[in-house]
Scaffold this active site. Structure first.
Site, PDB file in Angstrom:
ATOM      1  N   SER A   1     -42.241  -8.203 -11.449  1.00 28.95           N
ATOM      2  CA  SER A   1     -42.002  -8.551 -11.351  1.00 28.95           C
ATOM      3  C   SER A   1     -41.674  -8.868  -9.836  1.00 28.95           C
ATOM      4  CB  SER A   1     -41.524  -6.692 -10.760  1.00 28.95           C
ATOM      5  OG  SER A   1     -40.932  -6.007 -12.204  1.00 28.95           O
TER       6      SER A   1
ATOM      7  N   HIS B   1     -36.080  -9.804 -13.224  1.00 27.01           N
ATOM      8  CA  HIS B   1     -36.467 -10.832 -13.953  1.00 27.01           C
ATOM      9  C   HIS B   1     -35.825 -11.451 -14.090  1.00 27.01           C
ATOM     10  CE1 HIS B   1     -40.187  -8.706 -15.331  1.00 27.01           C
ATOM     11  NE2 HIS B   1     -39.684  -7.341 -14.807  1.00 27.01           N
TER      12      HIS B   1
ATOM     13  N   HIS C   1     -41.010  -6.526 -22.467  1.00 25.57           N
ATOM     14  CA  HIS C   1     -41.715  -5.880 -22.611  1.00 25.57           C
ATOM     15  C   HIS C   1     -41.003  -4.522 -23.438  1.00 25.57           C
ATOM     16  CE1 HIS C   1     -40.634  -6.138 -18.620  1.00 25.57           C
ATOM     17  NE2 HIS C   1     -41.584  -5.403 -18.092  1.00 25.57           N
TER      18      HIS C   1
ATOM     19  N   TYR D   1     -40.185  -1.759 -23.785  1.00 27.65           N
ATOM     20  CA  TYR D   1     -39.253  -0.808 -23.748  1.00 27.65           C
ATOM     21  C   TYR D   1     -37.721  -1.364 -24.238  1.00 27.65           C
ATOM     22  CZ  TYR D   1     -39.526  -2.413 -18.514  1.00 27.65           C
ATOM     23  OH  TYR D   1     -39.639  -3.084 -17.475  1.00 27.65           O
ATOM     24  N   GLU D   2     -38.260  -2.630 -23.432  1.00 25.34           N
ATOM     25  CA  GLU D   2     -36.556  -2.797 -23.379  1.00 25.34           C
ATOM     26  C   GLU D   2     -36.155  -3.082 -24.889  1.00 25.34           C
ATOM     27  OE1 GLU D   2     -35.915  -6.931 -21.551  1.00 25.34           O
ATOM     28  OE2 GLU D   2     -38.136  -6.236 -21.334  1.00 25.34           O
TER      29      GLU D   2
ATOM     30  N   ALA E   1     -46.792  -6.044 -11.498  1.00 24.96           N
ATOM     31  CA  ALA E   1     -46.490  -4.638 -10.072  1.00 24.96           C
ATOM     32  C   ALA E   1     -47.068  -3.850 -10.914  1.00 24.96           C
ATOM     33  CB  ALA E   1     -45.241  -4.926  -9.970  1.00 24.96           C
TER      34      ALA E   1
ATOM     35  N   MET F   1     -46.124  -0.818 -17.307  1.00 22.07           N
ATOM     36  CA  MET F   1     -45.118  -1.261 -17.940  1.00 22.07           C
ATOM     37  C   MET F   1     -45.583  -2.460 -19.237  1.00 22.07           C
ATOM     38  SD  MET F   1     -42.123   0.758 -17.103  1.00 22.07           S
ATOM     39  CE  MET F   1     -42.138   2.038 -16.029  1.00 22.07           C
ATOM     40  N   SER F   2     -47.025  -2.980 -18.692  1.00 22.08           N
ATOM     41  CA  SER F   2     -47.025  -4.570 -19.149  1.00 22.08           C
ATOM     42  C   SER F   2     -48.351  -5.089 -19.706  1.00 22.08           C
ATOM     43  CB  SER F   2     -45.754  -5.522 -18.266  1.00 22.08           C
ATOM     44  OG  SER F   2     -47.068  -6.157 -17.288  1.00 22.08           O
TER      45      SER F   2
ATOM     46  N   ASN G   1     -46.543   1.000  -5.496  1.00 20.67           N
ATOM     47  CA  ASN G   1     -46.124   2.011  -4.968  1.00 20.67           C
ATOM     48  C   ASN G   1     -47.010   3.259  -5.687  1.00 20.67           C
ATOM     49  OD1 ASN G   1     -44.557   1.728  -8.042  1.00 20.67           O
ATOM     50  ND2 ASN G   1     -45.478   3.622  -8.084  1.00 20.67           N
TER      51      ASN G   1
ATOM     52  N   HIS H   1     -37.298   1.492  -8.801  1.00 18.73           N
ATOM     53  CA  HIS H   1     -37.124   0.268  -9.444  1.00 18.73           C
ATOM     54  C   HIS H   1     -37.027  -1.347  -8.212  1.00 18.73           C
ATOM     55  CE1 HIS H   1     -37.738  -3.868 -11.661  1.00 18.73           C
ATOM     56  NE2 HIS H   1     -36.289  -3.670 -12.105  1.00 18.73           N
TER      57      HIS H   1
HETATM   58  N1  HPA Z   1     -45.638   2.756 -13.294  1.00 18.15           N
HETATM   59  C1  HPA Z   1     -45.712   2.206 -13.932  1.00 18.15           C
HETATM   60  N2  HPA Z   1     -44.620   1.235 -14.054  1.00 18.15           N
HETATM   61  C2  HPA Z   1     -44.892   0.760 -12.514  1.00 18.15           C
HETATM   62  C3  HPA Z   1     -45.161   1.195 -11.734  1.00 18.15           C
HETATM   63  C4  HPA Z   1     -46.120   2.296 -11.729  1.00 18.15           C
HETATM   64  O1  HPA Z   1     -45.807   3.693 -10.855  1.00 18.15           O
HETATM   65  N3  HPA Z   1     -45.132   0.822 -10.855  1.00 18.15           N
HETATM   66  C5  HPA Z   1     -44.999  -0.365 -11.070  1.00 18.15           C
HETATM   67  N4  HPA Z   1     -45.040  -1.067 -11.769  1.00 18.15           N
END
Ligand code: HPA
Length: 311
Positions: free
Chosen positions: A34, A65, A91, A93-94, A121, A225-226, A249, A283
C-alpha cells in the site's frame, strides 16, 4: 500439461512478446505494498504490463494499489540488476482465491528470480515500534495457516515441489543481513529499522483492541492482511525471501481505562474522568504514512537489490 501449467505457459508467452530479452529473466522480484509503488518510477529501461492484459492474472481492486508488473534495472548503470516489481498485489479479502493471490509470485519464480523482496503496510502490535518504523520480518504467526486456510492446501499439481514445506528458514538470514547493510550504507538512523514477527490476518476488518492484545500476547510485533501467501509460494519454489513491513498505525495502544461503570460512577460523584479516546484506524491513514515513507522504503529496497547483485 495440466491446466495450471498451460496457464503459466500462456502468461509467460504473453510477457515474452512485450519484455525484451535482457529483462525477461529478472534476478530479483519485488512486491510493492500500500502506497509503496513509487519504486516503479525509478526502474531503468522500464516496461510496464497491466495485470488485466495478462492471461492468468486477477485484477486488483484495492484503492491505493496499482495493477501492473514493472520490469527494469535497479542499481548503478554499469551494474544494473534486472528486476520485476509487482505494483499492487492481490489479497484474499478481495475475494481472490489463494491460487490467484500467489499466481504472480509463481510467475516470477518461473521467470527465474532467485530473491523476492516483499513490502507491506502493517499495524504495530509492539508498543516499542513507532509509526513509520520499517520492520525486517524474521518470523510469522499465521492463524489462517494453523486453522485450515493455508494457501498451499490443495492437490499437488507440480510433483517437483515439496509437499511438506519447512518454514523455520522462511525468512532468509543472508538477505536480512543485506537489508541491515543497506540501511547502514544509506545512513538510516538505528530506530528507522527494527526486526520482528508478522501476524497474518485475513482482513478486511481491522483488529478489535482485544484481537490486537491477543496477537501481541502470541508474539506478533506487527499485523497485516497480506504477504504470507506470497512468502509460502516463493519458499515452495525455492526462492529466497525477505519482508519489509512499514508500521502505519498502532493497533495495541496503552489502555487508558475500559470501565464504563467507573466512568458513570465518577460522573455521578461529580468527578468526571477524562474521556477515553478510541483509536480508529483508517485506510487513508495507512496510505498517508505509506506515501510519507515510500521514499525511504524505495531507497532501502533499491540498495538491497544492489547488494544482492554484487553478493
Ligand atoms: N491491521 C491489519 N492490517 C493492517 C493494519 C492493521 O492495523 N495497518 C495496515 N495494515
Amino acid at each position: 500439461m495440466s491446466a495450471q501449467q498451460s496457464s503459466f505457459a500462456s502468461t509467460i508467452d504473453s510477457l515474452r512478446e512485450r519484455v525484451p530479452e535482457g529483462l525477461i529473466h529478472p534476478k530479483v522480484g519485488i512486491v510493492c505494498g500500500s502506497g509503496l509503488s513509487t519504486l516503479g518510477s525509478t526502474l531503468r529501461d522500464r516496461v510496464l504490463v497491466d495485470y488485466d492484459t495478462l492471461p492468468g492474472f486477477a485484477k486488483s481492486t484495492v484503492a491505493g494499489h496499482k495493477s501492473q508488473l514493472a520490469f527494469g534495472y535497479l542499481g548503478p548503470e554499469d551494474k544494473g540488476v534486472p528486476v520485476v516489481a509487482m505494483l499492487g498485489r492481490f489479497h484474499p479479502y478481495e475475494g481472490h482465491t489463494m491460487a490467484s493471490v500467489v499466481y504472480p509470485i509463481r510467475v516470477m519464480a518461473k521467470l527465474g528470480v532467485t530473491h523476492i523482496i516483499i513490502t507491506n503496510a502493517a499495524g504495530g502490535l509492539n508498543p516499542n515500534l513507532a509509526v513509520g518504523t520499517i520492520v525486517v520480518i524474521q518470523d510469522h504467526i499465521a492463524l489462517p495457516n494453523l486453522t485450515g486456510f493455508n494457501p498451499l492446501i490443495g492437490a499437488q499439481t507440480d510433483l517437483s515441489l515439496p509437499r511438506f514445506l519447512p518454514l523455520s528458514n522462511a525468512y532468509s538470514r543472508p538477505l536480512r543481513k543485506l537489508v541491515f547493510h543497506a540501511a547502514h550504507q544509506l545512513g538510516l538512523e538505528k530506530s528507522a529499522l527494527a526486526e520482528g514477527t508478522y501476524a497474518w490476518v485475513s482482513g478486511p476488518t481491522y483488529e478489535t483492541p482485544a484481537e490486537g492484545r491477543f496477537l501481541r500476547a502470541a508474539g506478533g510485533d506487527v499485523v497485516g492482511m497480506s504477504t504470507i501467501p506470497e512468502v509460502l509460494a516463493a519458499r515452495e519454489m525455492g526462492v529466497e525471501v525477505t519482508v519489509l513491513s512499514l508500521v502505519t498505525n498502532a493497533v495495541v495502544i496503552p489502555d487508558t481505562y475500559n470501565s464504563i461503570r467507573e466512568e458513570v460512577e465518577a460522573e455521578l460523584a461529580g468527578k468526571p474522568l477524562p474521556a477515553a479516546v478510541d483509536a480508529i484506524v483508517s485506510h487513508e491513514e495507512v496510505l498517508t504514512i505509506g506515501k510519507q515513507k515510500a521514499e525511504v522504503m524505495r531507497q532501502l529496497v533499491e540498495k538491497t537489490v544492489e547488494l544482492i547483485g554484487s553478493a
